[in-house]
Scaffold this active site. Sequence first.
Site, PDB file in Angstrom:
ATOM      1  N   HIS A  33       0.859  -1.195   0.000  1.00 55.38           N
ATOM      2  CA  HIS A  33       0.000   0.000   0.000  1.00 55.38           C
ATOM      3  C   HIS A  33       0.892   1.241   0.000  1.00 55.38           C
ATOM      4  O   HIS A  33       2.049   1.198   0.412  1.00 55.38           O
ATOM      5  CB  HIS A  33      -0.935   0.021   1.220  1.00 55.38           C
ATOM      6  N   ALA A  74      19.371 -14.040  11.639  1.00 52.93           N
ATOM      7  CA  ALA A  74      17.983 -14.068  12.094  1.00 52.93           C
ATOM      8  C   ALA A  74      17.471 -12.679  12.435  1.00 52.93           C
ATOM      9  O   ALA A  74      18.178 -11.875  13.046  1.00 52.93           O
ATOM     10  CB  ALA A  74      17.855 -14.983  13.312  1.00 52.93           C
ATOM     11  N   ARG A  79      17.489  -4.808   2.439  1.00 53.41           N
ATOM     12  CA  ARG A  79      17.117  -3.888   1.368  1.00 53.41           C
ATOM     13  C   ARG A  79      18.381  -3.609   0.576  1.00 53.41           C
ATOM     14  O   ARG A  79      19.492  -3.796   1.080  1.00 53.41           O
ATOM     15  CB  ARG A  79      16.506  -2.601   1.912  1.00 53.41           C
ATOM     16  N   ARG A  94      23.592  -5.370   7.209  1.00 51.03           N
ATOM     17  CA  ARG A  94      24.908  -4.889   6.760  1.00 51.03           C
ATOM     18  C   ARG A  94      25.930  -5.996   6.975  1.00 51.03           C
ATOM     19  O   ARG A  94      25.806  -6.778   7.916  1.00 51.03           O
ATOM     20  CB  ARG A  94      25.321  -3.667   7.554  1.00 51.03           C
TER      21      ARG A  94
END
Length: 106
Positions: A33, A74, A79, A94
Amino acid sequence: MNQGATIHAEQSVTIGSHVHVGDGVALCDTDFHEVDPGEGVHVAPVVIGDGVWLARSVTVLPGAVVGEGTVVAAGSVVRGEPAPWVVAAGAPARPVRDVRTRGRRR
């Protein structure tokens, strides 16, 4: 692919060979959305390379490319494009160290 793992593919989610997917992992190529009115919904392909290990409760966001041999710790959120052959952790994930043994895991 373990229990509770989900794949949301509005456009494309590509998973390589010999990939390990832990419990509760979410692979999402969409934000589902819009956040701000008129901005639209973000949709971008997700690519998981060969030999990747996504540990328990990892979330992979739209547009992420997880390189070959990468281990994602975990609870991490992926991204962008973490380097191949690293252990990546955190939110956003990272690199925290290199993977010592390259090549196919047994």
